[in-house]
Each structure stands twice: as structure tokens, then as C-alpha cells.
Scaffold this active site. Structure first.
Site, PDB file in Angstrom:
ATOM      1  N   HIS A 178       0.812  -1.217   0.000  1.00 27.69           N
ATOM      2  CA  HIS A 178       0.000   0.000   0.000  1.00 27.69           C
ATOM      3  C   HIS A 178       0.847   1.270   0.000  1.00 27.69           C
ATOM      4  O   HIS A 178       0.344   2.345  -0.322  1.00 27.69           O
ATOM      5  CB  HIS A 178      -0.985   0.000   1.183  1.00 27.69           C
ATOM      6  CG  HIS A 178      -0.375   0.286   2.520  1.00 27.69           C
ATOM      7  ND1 HIS A 178      -0.082  -0.699   3.439  1.00 27.69           N
ATOM      8  CD2 HIS A 178      -0.014   1.454   3.114  1.00 27.69           C
ATOM      9  CE1 HIS A 178       0.423  -0.148   4.523  1.00 27.69           C
ATOM     10  NE2 HIS A 178       0.480   1.159   4.357  1.00 27.69           N
TER      11      HIS A 178
ATOM     12  N   ASP B 211       0.200  -7.572   1.419  1.00 26.56           N
ATOM     13  CA  ASP B 211       0.678  -6.195   1.565  1.00 26.56           C
ATOM     14  C   ASP B 211       2.202  -6.126   1.567  1.00 26.56           C
ATOM     15  O   ASP B 211       2.806  -5.361   2.323  1.00 26.56           O
ATOM     16  CB  ASP B 211       0.116  -5.561   2.842  1.00 26.56           C
ATOM     17  CG  ASP B 211       0.172  -4.035   2.809  1.00 26.56           C
ATOM     18  OD1 ASP B 211       0.294  -3.473   1.697  1.00 26.56           O
ATOM     19  OD2 ASP B 211       0.106  -3.407   3.879  1.00 26.56           O
TER      20      ASP B 211
ATOM     21  N   SER C 296       4.751   2.409   8.031  1.00 23.99           N
ATOM     22  CA  SER C 296       4.383   1.276   7.180  1.00 23.99           C
ATOM     23  C   SER C 296       5.553   0.828   6.329  1.00 23.99           C
ATOM     24  O   SER C 296       6.185   1.630   5.637  1.00 23.99           O
ATOM     25  CB  SER C 296       3.213   1.667   6.268  1.00 23.99           C
ATOM     26  OG  SER C 296       2.044   1.883   7.006  1.00 23.99           O
TER      27      SER C 296
ATOM     28  N   GLY D 114     -10.957 -24.015  -1.201  1.00 23.40           N
ATOM     29  CA  GLY D 114     -12.281 -23.893  -1.804  1.00 23.40           C
ATOM     30  C   GLY D 114     -13.432 -24.121  -0.849  1.00 23.40           C
ATOM     31  O   GLY D 114     -14.418 -24.786  -1.196  1.00 23.40           O
TER      32      GLY D 114
END
Length: 465
Positions: A106, A136, A209, A265
Site C-alpha cells: 500500500h 501487503d 508502514s 475452496g
């Protein structure tokens, strides 16, 4: 009496000195590792509304190429778009002497330019090698040699209560050092299904971050990624991506140029106390299967609705949030052992792990249908918790995934916008959007409220009969 007071004071000093001596000293660790932590600034070229611009009337005989040119600069009735540059800041750390470094996805998402500022004040332009939104994690490369590097550690031996240290650039203040302890491991957060986050009480703020989280051995055990906050600032809850996860992403990006993730799944939920009682379990644990996706690895292996997954490839599953990370880290095509409880009996199934489909395929597989283009010629989806946080949308709204030529495009609606309201009707979700659009009147100007890059904007559109 005076002697007793003196003895008490002396005793307090003698007891206090060893206690103080046990507090950690981070100075040497900062000296050894600070030079490998970098400041990252990005520039993104965007278009923002210019309230002074008005759309000229486009003649009917204008060629399509020129019409598209006009619409590029004037994307809505009474509103023009002017080019702007937006900047953001973050942190990162160097993992190889030849210039590879890590940061958050990000931090560099949609960046047109990435500048890395080293500890010696050099500024180098970085190239994005690859990134993975689900974890991320982003891998960058600068052209340099003999760079200082961090030592990569493992989260497996990290213990709750252990001291950890963060270095980064909160609010742009470079080389800021904060410390705390590990509060918890294996945290599952909304939108972070494939990351078992490390929770700490290290003070982390915007700009931290992508920075490293060190253990007391000076090894990087995590990448600082998120905070839990009601104010936008630090409130005592910080979350870091385990380096085992981050380095797996790095290896895949370097090897194949993309990140592949294992897929089972199933849709799952936690086993509550009441559900545990209904399943004759002595306590609540495991991941309860609420849906088995058609033609998925789970269906082929014989998993059924109502099964409780309690172990995956040797990993005990206490909560449903613990399952996705271990499945995602499993190589595609590998045979995995899944231990389940079915109708009170325990059994083991063998499942061949599949490749996690892309988001569009996953939505189609889980909902059983694909969104069709409607009267506005747009494709929309519901917002995930992570998207709401990123787009600053607290409640309501649908995310625009695709925009074809039609009323919405002509009005200025673009991919990535969030449609909040049409006329006087608030849009709660996709179903609400479809119902509203189906009943919109034709040949009448309609006010549409969207949110774009955190700012609400009204557009006017008209649906031809």
C-alpha cells in the site's frame, strides 16, 4: 525507628538497581541496523475535479477520436479534471547488498515514481519488482552496491511477551525508534486472510508502514503494516507481517514474477460454544465448513458442509482465522492432510491444493453468479473491510470495477469510484444498487454521489430511453 527507615531506603536501592539493569538496551541494535532502514516517498499523477472547468458542447459531427479527447479532460457535466500530483511517505529496509528492499504494497501502490532515501542522505529511484496486495508486501530494487542489510529472522521462535523494536519514518520523521513487546501472534484481521499478523504494543504511526520489526537478536521478524485506531493515530495496537510470509512472497516474485497462493475452496466460520455443544464437542475449536465451492479441491477431496477442520498438514486449527494462512502458504499441487470432525467422528482426508483464483473468478465461484452490466453500463461489487479502510468509506456504497461506454461513463464515473447514493436513495450493497438502477427514470438528470480518493463528489447522469 530512624534505623528502620535507613534500612528500607538501602534495601530499595539494592533491589531497584538489578531490576533496572534487566531492562533492555537497544542502542547497539539501532547502531548496527539503522543504516539498513530507508525512507520511501512516492509520487502519483492523478486527475482531480476542477470546479471552474465547464464541459463545452460537443458537436454531433465530431470524430470519435476527438470526442474521446474531449471526454478525457471533461469527465462530467459542469466539472473538469485537472492533473495533480499526490505524494505519500513510508518506510522500508534493505535485504541484499545489491539493492533489493522491502516495503508495504500500500506504500507504493499506483506510484509513478518511487524515491528511496538512504541513511547516508543519498536518494535513489527505485523500481517495483513486484508486489502482492493480499499480504501487503512489495519488493523494490535500487541500482547500488555494498549496501547495509538487515538480518532476516523467523517468526516461529518469536514468543508473546518478548521485546521488539521498530525503526521507521512516522509522519516523515526519519530513523525514529520505538519499542514494546509482542502482544499476540497469529492474529487474523479483516482483509488480511492470508497473513497471521504479529500484534505488538510498539508505537506505530502513518509513515512507519513497511519498516522492520526487530527481535532482541537484531533480526527482522516482521514488517510493520497496520494499526488499530479510532483516531488515525497510535492507540496501543500495532500489527506486523511475519517475515516467513514476506520472504515467501519475495521468493515467488524473484522466481516467477508473481505470487501464487494455495486454495482449498471452502467458506468457513468459527465454532461457537453453542455450536460446539450441538456437535458434541467438549470445547469450541476448529474451522466449521459452511460452504464447499463446486469443483474445488475441497469438493474433490470429499469435504462436506458441517465438517470441522481441526488440523491442516500438521498445523492445529483452533480458530477459523488460522486456516487461510496455512493453506495459502501451501504449494499449489501439493497433497495436504486435512483432519476433520464429521458427525462426532474424526477422520483424515487427502486434498490436492489448487491455485487461488483471481478476485473476479473467486466472487463468481462463491456467489454462484457473475455481475452483469446494467442500465448504467457499470460492474460493481460489495466493499470488503480492507477496501472500506483504504477508501475511507465507513458504511454503505458499492465499488465500481468496470465502466463501459454509457450513462455512468458519460457522467464521469470511473473504475475505483464508490457509488454512495443515486438521487435520494442511499446505496447499501450490490443488491440495493441493482434494484435502484432498474427503477431509475429515463430522460431525466439524476444526481449520483460518489467517493473518489477520499472525497465525495456529485455527478449528474441521464439514462436514454
Amino acid at each position: 525507628m530512624l534505623k528502620k527507615i535507613v534500612y528500607l531506603i538501602v534495601g530499595f536501592v539494592l533491589i531497584g538497581e538489578p531490576a533496572l539493569a534487566q531492562l533492555p538496551d537497544f542502542t547497539q541494535m539501532v547502531k548496527e541496523n539503522g543504516s539498513a532502514v530507508v525512507n520511501i516517498s512516492t509520487t502519483q499523477k492523478t486527475e482531480q475535479p476542477d470546479g471552474n472547468a465547464a464541459i463545452p458542447e460537443i458537436p454531433d459531427d465530431v470524430p470519435p477520436q476527438l470526442e474521446e479527447f474531449f471526454r478525457h479532460f471533461f469527465q462530467g457535466p459542469g466539472r473538469g479534471f485537472m492533473p495533480r500530483e499526490t505524494k505519500s511517505l513510508g518506510s522500508g529496509f534493505i535485504i541484499s547488498e545489491d539493492g533489493y528492499l522491502l516495503t508495504n504494497h500500500h506504500v507504493v501502490k499506483n506510484a509513478d515514481e518511487i524515491i528511496v532515501k538512504l541513511n547516508d542522505r543519498r536518494e535513489l529511484e527505485a523500481k517495483l519488482i513486484g508486489s502482492d496486495e493480499n499480504t501487503d508486501v512489495a519488493l523494490l530494487k535500487v541500482e547500488a552496491s555494498d549496501l547495509p542489510v538487515v538480518e532476516i529472522g523467523s517468526t516461529k521462535k518469536l514468543q508473546v511477551g518478548e521485546w521488539v523494536l521498530a525503526i521507521g519514518s512516522p509522519f516523515g520523521f526519519e530513523q525514529s525508534v520505538t519499542a514494546g513487546i509482542v502482544s499476540a501472534k497469529g492474529r487474523s484481521l479483516p482483509g488480511g486472510n492470508y497473513v497471521p499478523f504479529i500484534q505488538t504494543d510498539v508505537a506505530i504511526n502513518p509513515g512507519n508502514s513497511g519498516g522492520p520489526l526487530f527481535n532482541m537478536k537484531g533480526q527482522v521478524v516482521g514488517m510493520n503494516s497496520q494499526i488499530y485506531s479510532r483516531s488515525g493515530g497510535y492507540m496501543g495496537l500495532s500489527f506486523a507481517i511475519p517475515m516467513d510470509v514476506a520472504m515467501n512472497v519475495v521468493e515467488q516474485i524473484k522466481t516467477t514474477g508473481k505470487v501464487s497462493r494455495g486454495w482449498l475452496g471452502v467458506q468457513i466460520q468459527d465454532v461457537t460454544r453453542e455450536l460446539a455443544e450441538s456437535f458434541d464437542m467438549d470445547r469450541p475449536f476448529g474451522a466449521l465448513v459452511s460452504r464447499v465451492i463446486e469443483d474445488s479441491p475441497a469438493e474433490k477431496a470429499g469435504l462436506q458442509i458441517g465438517d470441522i477442520i481441526i488440523e491442516f498438514n500438521g498445523h492445529d486449527i483452533e480458530t477459523s482465522g488460522e486456516l487461510p494462512p496455512v493453506v495459502g502458504m501451501t504449494p499449489v499441487g501439493e497433497k495436504a492432510k486435512v483432519r476433520i470432525i464429521r458427525e462426532g467422528h474424526r477422520k483424515t482426508l487427502s486434498v490436492e491444493i489448487g491455485l487461488l483464483p483471481d478476485q473476479e473468478q473467486l466472487v463468481e465461484a462463491t456467489t454462484g453468479r457473475k455481475m452483469a452490466v446494467n442500465r448504467l453500463a457499470v460492474v460493481v461489487t460489495d466493499l470488503t473491510a480492507a477496501q472500506r479502510k483504504q477508501l475511507q468509506v465507513e458504511v454503505n456504497g458499492v465499488l465500481v470495477q468496470e465502466v463501459d461506454r454509457g450513462p455512468a461513463f458519460d457522467a464521469g464515473v470511473r473504475r475505483g469510484d464508490v457509488i454512495l447514493r443515486i438521487q435520494n436513495h442511499m446505496i447499501r450493497d450490490v443488491a440495493d444498487f441493482e434494484e435502484t438502477v432498474a427503477n431509475l427514470p429515463a430522460d431525466k438528470s439524476l444526481a449520483v454521489l460518489i467517493q473518489r480518493r477520499g472525497s465525495p463528489v456529485f455527478l449528474a447522469l441521464k439514462i436514454d430511453e
